[in-house]
Write a protein that holds these residues in place. Structure first.
Motif, PDB file in Angstrom:
ATOM      1  N   UNK A 197      11.276  72.808  37.695  1.00  0.00           N
ATOM      2  CA  UNK A 197      11.168  71.862  38.813  1.00  0.00           C
ATOM      3  C   UNK A 197      12.494  71.144  39.027  1.00  0.00           C
ATOM      4  N   UNK A 198      12.858  70.976  40.292  1.00  0.00           N
ATOM      5  CA  UNK A 198      14.119  70.332  40.661  1.00  0.00           C
ATOM      6  C   UNK A 198      13.885  69.355  41.804  1.00  0.00           C
ATOM      7  N   UNK A 199      14.785  68.385  41.914  1.00  0.00           N
ATOM      8  CA  UNK A 199      14.822  67.583  43.130  1.00  0.00           C
ATOM      9  C   UNK A 199      15.439  68.458  44.221  1.00  0.00           C
ATOM     10  N   UNK A 200      14.896  68.356  45.436  1.00  0.00           N
ATOM     11  CA  UNK A 200      15.449  69.102  46.557  1.00  0.00           C
ATOM     12  C   UNK A 200      16.284  68.152  47.413  1.00  0.00           C
ATOM     13  N   UNK A 201      17.519  68.549  47.677  1.00  0.00           N
ATOM     14  CA  UNK A 201      18.420  67.789  48.539  1.00  0.00           C
ATOM     15  C   UNK A 201      18.464  68.478  49.894  1.00  0.00           C
ATOM     16  N   UNK A 202      18.262  67.722  50.954  1.00  0.00           N
ATOM     17  CA  UNK A 202      18.207  68.284  52.300  1.00  0.00           C
ATOM     18  C   UNK A 202      19.422  67.816  53.090  1.00  0.00           C
ATOM     19  N   UNK A 203      20.132  68.752  53.716  1.00  0.00           N
ATOM     20  CA  UNK A 203      21.336  68.372  54.460  1.00  0.00           C
ATOM     21  C   UNK A 203      21.593  69.334  55.608  1.00  0.00           C
ATOM     22  N   UNK A 204      22.317  68.862  56.598  1.00  0.00           N
ATOM     23  CA  UNK A 204      22.703  69.668  57.751  1.00  0.00           C
ATOM     24  C   UNK A 204      23.900  68.991  58.409  1.00  0.00           C
ATOM     25  N   UNK A 205      24.634  69.762  59.189  1.00  0.00           N
ATOM     26  CA  UNK A 205      25.815  69.194  59.823  1.00  0.00           C
ATOM     27  C   UNK A 205      26.580  70.216  60.641  1.00  0.00           C
ATOM     28  N   UNK A 206      27.745  69.826  61.149  1.00  0.00           N
ATOM     29  CA  UNK A 206      28.550  70.726  61.984  1.00  0.00           C
ATOM     30  C   UNK A 206      29.343  71.728  61.147  1.00  0.00           C
ATOM     31  N   UNK A 207      29.804  72.764  61.819  1.00  0.00           N
ATOM     32  CA  UNK A 207      30.654  73.771  61.180  1.00  0.00           C
ATOM     33  C   UNK A 207      31.868  74.012  62.079  1.00  0.00           C
ATOM     34  N   UNK A 208      32.987  74.300  61.457  1.00  0.00           N
ATOM     35  CA  UNK A 208      34.212  74.613  62.184  1.00  0.00           C
ATOM     36  C   UNK A 208      34.641  76.023  61.801  1.00  0.00           C
ATOM     37  N   UNK A 209      34.618  76.920  62.790  1.00  0.00           N
ATOM     38  CA  UNK A 209      34.970  78.321  62.565  1.00  0.00           C
ATOM     39  C   UNK A 209      34.176  78.924  61.407  1.00  0.00           C
ATOM     40  N   UNK A 210      32.891  78.597  61.356  1.00  0.00           N
ATOM     41  CA  UNK A 210      32.020  79.160  60.347  1.00  0.00           C
ATOM     42  C   UNK A 210      32.113  78.508  58.985  1.00  0.00           C
ATOM     43  N   UNK A 211      32.857  77.401  58.871  1.00  0.00           N
ATOM     44  CA  UNK A 211      32.974  76.675  57.601  1.00  0.00           C
ATOM     45  C   UNK A 211      32.254  75.341  57.718  1.00  0.00           C
ATOM     46  N   UNK A 212      31.454  75.004  56.714  1.00  0.00           N
ATOM     47  CA  UNK A 212      30.678  73.775  56.785  1.00  0.00           C
ATOM     48  C   UNK A 212      31.582  72.559  56.640  1.00  0.00           C
ATOM     49  N   UNK A 213      31.196  71.474  57.303  1.00  0.00           N
ATOM     50  CA  UNK A 213      31.887  70.197  57.174  1.00  0.00           C
ATOM     51  C   UNK A 213      30.869  69.147  56.713  1.00  0.00           C
ATOM     52  N   UNK A 214      31.290  67.887  56.688  1.00  0.00           N
ATOM     53  CA  UNK A 214      30.436  66.822  56.162  1.00  0.00           C
ATOM     54  C   UNK A 214      29.098  66.780  56.882  1.00  0.00           C
ATOM     55  N   UNK A 215      28.038  66.469  56.125  1.00  0.00           N
ATOM     56  CA  UNK A 215      26.689  66.405  56.697  1.00  0.00           C
ATOM     57  C   UNK A 215      26.587  65.323  57.754  1.00  0.00           C
ATOM     58  N   UNK A 216      25.564  65.438  58.582  1.00  0.00           N
ATOM     59  CA  UNK A 216      25.424  64.572  59.756  1.00  0.00           C
ATOM     60  C   UNK A 216      25.173  63.109  59.413  1.00  0.00           C
ATOM     61  N   UNK A 217      24.392  62.828  58.379  1.00  0.00           N
ATOM     62  CA  UNK A 217      24.062  61.448  58.052  1.00  0.00           C
ATOM     63  C   UNK A 217      24.629  61.093  56.677  1.00  0.00           C
TER      64      UNK A 217
END
Length: 230
Positions: free
Chosen positions: A161-181
């Motif tokens: 069992x693990x804690x689940x971390x949820x994140x999303x955000x913008x990408x630049x040329x297919x590379x992830x950047x800092x999450x939205x919040x």
């Protein structure tokens, strides 16, 4: 002779309108079913009360299929959506699976490992049966990964069992950047893939009026206004 036959076939096909064979169509991405949440799969929903996989700010589901776990992710973003598996509720030392929308319109499944506040891509990717789509300004994906893996720092065993971390955000040329919040949502307790729940987490816009203090304040103000002032 072969050239002549090919030429005649072209003329005949143009004349009759008979099409040449084409590549079979790609199967469309099957929409995520939310009526299975809490029954045959576990779900996390973050956003407006009553939201689903197409309207939540963030959505994740998981279910066991043989020796694998199937994950479905979706978020209101044109960049990336991810889930991290952590021994605590903080970012750092986490196994992360991300679905990234690249400049060619594809959604790729990538594996990362959080080094402090920075996500490092790991070439060994446990994902398989990958599929993803970018529609209506949302990144949505589905993939499987094994429950059991050889002991390795960057890939956790999902039977634990693990804690689940949820994140999303913008990408630049297919590379992830800092999450939205600034403070992405985290599961309140460790998650077991052997237990299916349907958990809703209100986004910041809906947390204010759902807290006990704010509800008490609203009741007090309503009572004050109804009674009037002396």
């Amino acid at each position: 002779f072969l050239v002549l036959v090919f030429y005649l076939v072209i003329i005949y096909s143009d004349y009759t309108g008979y099409p040449f064979p084409t590549a079979p169509p790609v199967d469309p991405f099957a929409k995520i079913r939310v009526d299975d949440c809490g029954k045959t799969k576990g779900c996390f929903r973050y956003g407006k009360p009553g939201c689903n996989a197409e309207t939540c700010d963030y959505f994740l589901s998981y279910r066991r299929i043989g020796a694998d776990v199937e994950f479905e992710l979706s978020a209101d973003t044109d960049g990336w959506v991810a889930v991290g598996f952590s021994s605590d509720k903080k970012m750092g030392g986490d196994d992360v699976m991300a679905c990234v929308h690249d400049d060619n319109g594809r959604v790729r499944i990538q594996h990362f490992y959080n080094v402090g506040q920075w996500a490092k891509e790991i070439q060994r990717n446990p994902a398989r049966d990958e599929e993803g789509v970018f529609e209506n300004n949302r990144v949505t994906c589905r993939f499987k990964r094994p429950v059991y893996v050889p002991r390795e720092e960057t890939i956790v065993d999902l039977h634990l069992s693990w804690y689940y971390l949820f994140a999303w955000g913008p990408a630049i040329q297919g590379s992830i950047t800092r999450h939205d919040i600034d403070s992405p949502p985290v599961s309140e307790r460790v998650v077991s893939i052997y237990r299916y729940e349907d958990i809703f987490m209100p986004s910041a816009a809906y947390q204010t009026f759902s807290s006990p203090f704010c509800l008490l304040l609203i009741v007090a103000l309503t009572f004050y206004l109804l009674m009037g002032t002396p």
